[in-house]
Design an enzyme around this catalytic site. Structure first.
Site, PDB file in Angstrom:
ATOM      1  N   MET A 290       0.720  -1.159   0.083  1.00 33.02           N
ATOM      2  CA  MET A 290       0.105   0.125  -0.046  1.00 33.02           C
ATOM      3  C   MET A 290       0.999   1.094   0.040  1.00 33.02           C
ATOM      4  O   MET A 290       1.808   1.314   0.770  1.00 33.02           O
ATOM      5  CB  MET A 290      -1.063  -0.052   1.337  1.00 33.02           C
ATOM      6  CG  MET A 290      -1.566   1.171   1.185  1.00 33.02           C
ATOM      7  SD  MET A 290      -2.825   1.263  -0.023  1.00 33.02           S
ATOM      8  CE  MET A 290      -3.126   3.051  -0.081  1.00 33.02           C
ATOM      9  N   GLU A 291       0.509   2.140  -0.818  1.00 39.29           N
ATOM     10  CA  GLU A 291       1.385   3.343  -1.148  1.00 39.29           C
ATOM     11  C   GLU A 291       1.134   4.354  -0.086  1.00 39.29           C
ATOM     12  O   GLU A 291       1.264   5.586  -0.740  1.00 39.29           O
ATOM     13  CB  GLU A 291       1.031   3.719  -2.576  1.00 39.29           C
ATOM     14  CG  GLU A 291      -0.455   4.295  -2.816  1.00 39.29           C
ATOM     15  CD  GLU A 291      -1.475   3.644  -3.381  1.00 39.29           C
ATOM     16  OE1 GLU A 291      -1.583   2.180  -3.009  1.00 39.29           O
ATOM     17  OE2 GLU A 291      -2.495   3.855  -4.028  1.00 39.29           O
TER      18      GLU A 291
ATOM     19  N   HIS B 107       6.087  -0.225  -7.982  1.00 37.07           N
ATOM     20  CA  HIS B 107       4.779   0.073  -8.035  1.00 37.07           C
ATOM     21  C   HIS B 107       4.292   0.937  -7.142  1.00 37.07           C
ATOM     22  O   HIS B 107       3.745   2.096  -7.352  1.00 37.07           O
ATOM     23  CB  HIS B 107       3.627  -1.195  -7.992  1.00 37.07           C
ATOM     24  CG  HIS B 107       2.474  -0.850  -8.230  1.00 37.07           C
ATOM     25  ND1 HIS B 107       1.535  -1.125  -9.269  1.00 37.07           N
ATOM     26  CD2 HIS B 107       1.610  -0.692  -7.205  1.00 37.07           C
ATOM     27  CE1 HIS B 107       0.420  -0.633  -9.285  1.00 37.07           C
ATOM     28  NE2 HIS B 107       0.242  -0.461  -7.754  1.00 37.07           N
ATOM     29  N   GLU B 108       4.481   0.679  -5.898  1.00 32.47           N
ATOM     30  CA  GLU B 108       4.098   1.518  -4.763  1.00 32.47           C
ATOM     31  C   GLU B 108       4.767   2.792  -4.841  1.00 32.47           C
ATOM     32  O   GLU B 108       4.108   3.951  -4.431  1.00 32.47           O
ATOM     33  CB  GLU B 108       4.157   0.846  -3.213  1.00 32.47           C
ATOM     34  CG  GLU B 108       3.379  -0.413  -3.271  1.00 32.47           C
ATOM     35  CD  GLU B 108       1.932  -0.427  -3.695  1.00 32.47           C
ATOM     36  OE1 GLU B 108       1.135   0.432  -3.628  1.00 32.47           O
ATOM     37  OE2 GLU B 108       1.766  -1.722  -4.199  1.00 32.47           O
TER      38      GLU B 108
HETATM   39  N1  BES Z   1      -3.298   0.748  -3.719  1.00 33.87           N
HETATM   40  C1  BES Z   1      -3.093  -0.509  -3.884  1.00 33.87           C
HETATM   41  C2  BES Z   1      -3.255  -1.361  -2.460  1.00 33.87           C
HETATM   42  C3  BES Z   1      -4.786  -1.883  -2.339  1.00 33.87           C
HETATM   43  C4  BES Z   1      -5.396  -2.621  -2.987  1.00 33.87           C
HETATM   44  C5  BES Z   1      -5.344  -1.116  -1.360  1.00 33.87           C
HETATM   45  C6  BES Z   1      -6.876  -2.999  -2.703  1.00 33.87           C
HETATM   46  C7  BES Z   1      -6.592  -1.508  -0.948  1.00 33.87           C
HETATM   47  C8  BES Z   1      -7.498  -2.354  -1.717  1.00 33.87           C
HETATM   48  C9  BES Z   1      -1.388  -1.128  -4.226  1.00 33.87           C
HETATM   49  O1  BES Z   1      -0.974   0.041  -4.866  1.00 33.87           O
HETATM   50  C10 BES Z   1      -1.650  -2.228  -5.050  1.00 33.87           C
HETATM   51  O2  BES Z   1      -2.000  -1.981  -6.194  1.00 33.87           O
HETATM   52  N2  BES Z   1      -0.867  -3.181  -4.731  1.00 33.87           N
HETATM   53  C11 BES Z   1      -0.953  -4.444  -5.443  1.00 33.87           C
HETATM   54  C12 BES Z   1       0.107  -4.730  -5.981  1.00 33.87           C
HETATM   55  C13 BES Z   1       0.811  -4.406  -7.271  1.00 33.87           C
HETATM   56  C14 BES Z   1       2.218  -4.455  -7.739  1.00 33.87           C
HETATM   57  C15 BES Z   1      -0.367  -4.294  -8.400  1.00 33.87           C
HETATM   58  C16 BES Z   1      -1.520  -5.470  -4.494  1.00 33.87           C
HETATM   59  O3  BES Z   1      -1.691  -5.221  -3.308  1.00 33.87           O
HETATM   60  O4  BES Z   1      -1.839  -6.427  -4.926  1.00 33.87           O
HETATM   61 ZN    ZN Z   2      -1.463   0.280  -6.818  1.00 35.49          ZN
END
Ligand code: BES
Ligand code: ZN
Length: 883
Positions: free
Chosen positions: A285-286, A319-320
């Site tokens: 999470m970013e 990504h983050e």
């Molecule tokens: N912002 C998301 C994390 C997130 C996802 C928060 C769903 C709340 C609900 C984060 O940037 C993200 O996309 N994480 C991915 C990994 C990424 C490399 C595609 C994940 O957590 O799977």
């Molecule tokens: Zn993301």
């Protein structure tokens, strides 16, 4: 204090906004209903008295009317499971405000006000892992998408940006490290407690808030940005894990450098913290300046992480980090715009990983994910466009469509504009919308202006769901090659009729004698049907189309097998070469499965495939990473997509038989290849990585054709391994075989790595995903294992996602696999709804499965639907899957 409640409060604490009974079908939220929030919240102060059992939160909100919204006489603050202790406005205690459902509605006169809210929350009882929760004795938060409302009452929506000041106070011994967003500006002691005050100068939405308190240690490093800012970098982990953080730190520095070079984006704080947490719903999470990660995407060393794990850590860190611009500096106006940050950031991390390693191999991997996960989503009951029109539970919309198709859509703009003009487009976007909560429409408009593209029709990609089908017909007239391209976008739920979209297709026309082409061209198919003429082509060429996978579509064409063999061996576009191999194998398997081939035809096709694989094994121009990609058979889910109605049993059997046939036909070549790559010493460079990939792939062929030989080689590889890639690869092969070596290796693996949660996750996943005929029995036994728990999402996914992704076991004709997943959903839903809901889509595929299994799958969905206590998350997925 007496705050009125509508509807009437149940017994007990009238402030406790406990869950009202959920209606079976949660309310629908529509994009068209968006209205700006009537209030601005320029500043937020949060004071935490930290405790694992109870944490008290004092939130002070400065609010003022939003000049660009209709005025309101009250402010609605979202809450979820909060105990309201005290409420004051402008220093006056309030008692006459209302709790409506979960929200707190406070009457306010026009003008500026200060709202002070005291709430109590219970981190130790937070099994949903949303909001503030306890993990291994530490406290941490996850707020995206709507978790902040589980910490305090707040306008918990991404278009309300506020500047946060955070004070954390707690026992020094229990929580020696106190972290939040931004920079630490003050610390102090009082008795056994200590406190820290953090300030984040960048206005942000509540979903980017984060706090971490616990006993952590850091690997620290520095990065100097392009304008000379000195940034301190920390990767925080539990004490014993420090040695496994080097790769994460190096990945972070590479990401920071790359974003400066590739997108001109520089980091904007003096500190960047990453914290690894072992109980986490997602990957990472970013949160601004304080990224929180699943340990799976931080910890890596050669002994415990595979090459795939190393790449995943690098990709997720990137990504983050990239979200700092695509997500944080420019965020989303509402959750319908999720792809604005996620699709774009996925594209950015894909391009980064392409640059860090083998670009063609990365491209193939990304296409494989798209086809294996997003294409099935797009052709099933959960299909939605990358900018949906409505949702019921936003957590369900973090989908492969939003992420992976979202990235492909932006990649197409880049393909049409070219790299340089695309960069001008993203520059325009970042400058124009910095500090704002933006929309996908604004993104497209910025690319349109900056890159000088006309994207009017292209916008359809944002609103239409479904994977377009492009049909290719080729003819020849004198010295002209003629192509007729037709497109159709299939109907999807709620979208019966579609319009043609612009589809950029890179293509090349090969001379079949010289093996050369006169240059690649880009054509954009933007009508239902279109003819393209290419002059100066002497004889009918071999067509290479959708090179580099320039558009996320399915190509349908009748092409002679010999042309596919030609392209598989000679195409200068590595993706197209891979594609030709896939087409060759897919064509063969689909014919096998649907039982339409004569014996001669079958023999000829098999010989062609064997010949193509043989060339792949022998071609000295290929590196092993690419060789591995070309050797891999299409997945069962991709094969199922090629049929209107799929029989998973037949797909599995046909694919296994092909592996066995190839293993037999190419026995000596495979054995030679194995001996060659087995001799490559360990290193992390791409040649050695490629060798390891080919090594285990060869074993998977031999396992199908000569189990005894495979068991012997795999056991030797397992016990002699000096790295996790070889060891896990060998164990994977052994786990699918019914031999003594299997048992021995599984026992050894468990004892060797017991106590290392991430490696024990592999042990669960390998058994649940195995080709062993008794995989179902193994999963049942593992569910009773003392190391199994429903409280840790990684462990649950290791066992049950691997199982749901094991076609042979999940689709057992008895329906037992379906029942096990439905039972899991029922057991998990009350503890962790978000994770439970993610197990529904595999059952939702029933419409495309043969009638016997389809009935059993539907039956399990109906059993779920009949449960009176389903969460919003799971209820929505079940209802949509039933259709
Ligand atoms: N912002 C998301 C994390 C997130 C996802 C928060 C769903 C709340 C609900 C984060 O940037 C993200 O996309 N994480 C991915 C990994 C990424 C490399 C595609 C994940 O957590 O799977
Ligand atoms: Zn993301």
């Amino acid at each position: 204090m007496d705050i009125a409640r509508t509807p009437a409060a149940p017994d007990g604490n009238p402030y406790l906004a406990d869950a009202a009974p959920q209606p079976q079908q949660p309310a629908e939220i529509r994009r068209a209903d968006y209205r700006p929030f009537p209030w601005l919240v320029p500043a937020t102060r949060l004071e935490f008295a930290l405790g694992i059992e109870t944490t008290r939160v004092i939130a002070t909100l400065e609010v003022e009317p939003n000049p660009s919204a209709d005025p309101a006489r009250s402010i609605r603050l979202n809450g979820d499971g909060l105990t309201l202790v005290d409420l004051a406005v402008d220093g006056q205690q309030r008692t006459d405000d209302t709790i409506e459902g979960n929200d707190l509605v406070i009457a306010l006169s026009p003008g500026r006000h200060e709202i002070r809210i005291v709430t109590d929350i219970m981190p130790a009882r937070n099994s949903q892992l949303m909001g503030l929760y306890a993990s291994n004795g530490m406290l941490c938060t996850q707020c995206e998408a709507e978790g902040f409302r589980r910490i305090t009452f707040f306008p918990d929506r991404p278009d309300v940006l506020s500047t946060y000041t955070v004070v954390m106070r707690g026992p020094r011994g229990q929580f020696p490290i106190l972290l939040s967003n931004g920079n630490e500006i003050a610390t102090g002691e009082d008795g056994d407690n200590h406190w820290a005050e953090w300030h984040d100068p960048w206005p942000k939405p509540s979903y980017l808030f984060a706090l971490v308190a616990g006993n952590l240690v850091a690997r620290t490093d520095r990065f100097t940005t392009m304008s000379g800012r000195e940034v301190t970098l920390n990767v925080w982990v539990r004490e014993g894990d420090l040695a496994r953080t080097e790769h994460a730190m190096e990945s972070l520095k590479r990401s920071m450098k790359w974003d400066e070079e590739a997108f001109g984006r520089e980091y904007d704080l003096d500190l960047f913290n990453i914290v690894a947490v072992s109980d986490f719903n997602m990957g990472a999470m970013e949160n601004k300046g304080l990224n929180v990660f699943n340990t799976k995407y931080v910890l890596a060393d050669v002994e415990t992480a595979t090459d795939g794990d190393f790449d995943a850590v690098e990709g997720v860190i990137a990504h983050e980090y990239f979200h700092n611009w695509s997500g944080n500096r420019i965020t989303c106006r509402d959750w319908f715009q999720l792809s604005l940050k996620e699709g774009f950031t996925v594209l950015r991390d894909q391009l980064f990983s392409q640059d860090m390693g083998s670009a063609p191999v990365k491209r193939i991997e990304d296409v494989r994910i798209l086809r294996g996960v997003q294409f099935p989503e797009d052709s099933g009951p959960l299909a939605h466009s990358i900018r949906p029109d409505s949702y019921r539970e936003i957590s369900n919309f973090y989908t492969s469509t939003i992420y992976n198709k979202g990235a492909e859509v932006i990649r197409m703009m880049r393909t049409m504009a070219g790299e340089e003009r695309f960069r001008r487009g993203t520059d325009t976007y970042f400058t124009r919308h910095d500090g704002e909560a933006a929309t996908c429409e604004e993104f497209v408009a910025a690319i349109e202006d900056g890159a000088d593209l006309d994207l009017r029709q292209f916008r359809l990609w944002y609103s239409q769901a479904g994977t377009p089908r492009v049909t290719v017909t080729q003819s020849h007239e004198g010295t002209a090659a003629c192509l007729t391209l037709r497109q159709s976008v299939p109907a999807t739920p709620g979208q019966p009729d579609k319009q043609p979209m612009p589809i950029p297709l890179r293509l090349a026309l090969f001379d079949r004698d010289t093996g050369a082409h006169a240059g690649e061209q880009l054509v954009v198919l933007d009508r239902a049907e279109q003819d393209f003429r290419f002059e100066g082509v002497e004889k009918p060429p071999v067509l290479s189309i959708n090179r580099g996978f320039s558009a996320p579509v399915t190509i349908q064409r009748t092409i002679p097998r010999e042309d596919l063999v030609f392209l598989a061996a000679t195409d200068d576009d590595p993706f197209a070469r891979f594609e030709a191999m896939q087409e060759l194998v897919t064509g063969y398997l689909v014919t096998e499965i649907t039982g339409n081939a004569g014996d001669d035809e079958r023999e000829g096709a098999l010989a062609d495939i064997a010949g193509a694989v043989d060339k792949v094994l022998a071609d000295p121009a290929l590196d092993d990473l690419m060789r591995g990609e070309l050797m891999m058979l299409p997945s069962q889910s991709y094969l199922a997509e090629q049929m209107e109605v799929a029989d998973p049993g037949r797909i599995h059997a046909a694919r296994e038989l092909l592996k066995a046939d190839l293993g037999g036909l190419l026995a000596s070549q495979l054995r030679n290849a194995y001996d060659r790559v087995a001799g490559v010493p360990f290193s992390l460079d791409s040649a050695a990585k490629g060798a390891r990939k080919v090594k285990t792939l060869v074993l998977t062929y031999l396992a199908a054709s000569d189990a005894e030989l495979a068991a012997e080689l795999a056991a030797r590889q397992y016990h002699g391994a000096d790295n996790m890639t070889d060891r896990q690869g060998a164990l994977m092969v052994l786990t699918g075989l019914d031999t003594a070596e299997r048992t021995a290796a599984l026992i050894d693996f468990y004892n060797r790595y017991r106590g290392n949660a991430l490696v024990i996750d592999k042990w669960f996943a390998l058994q649940a995903g195995s080709l062993h005929p008794q995989a179902i029995e193994h999963v049942k036994a593992l569910a009773e294992h003392s190391d199994f728990t429903l409280d840790n999402p990684n462990r649950v996914r290791a066992l049950y996602m691997a199982f749901a992704g094991n076609p042979q076991a999940f689709h057992a004709a008895s329906g037992e696999g379906y029942r096990m997943i439905a039972d899991l959903i029922l057991a998990l839903d009350p503890r962790n709804a978000q994770t439970a809901a993610r197990f529904v889509p595999p059952l939702g595929r029933w419409r495309r499965i043969e009638p016997g299994r389809a009935g059993l799958m539907r039956g399990e969905l109906e059993r779920l639907a009949a449960s009176p206590v389903l969460s919003r998350d799971t209820a929505e997925q079940v209802m949509r899957s039933l259709g």
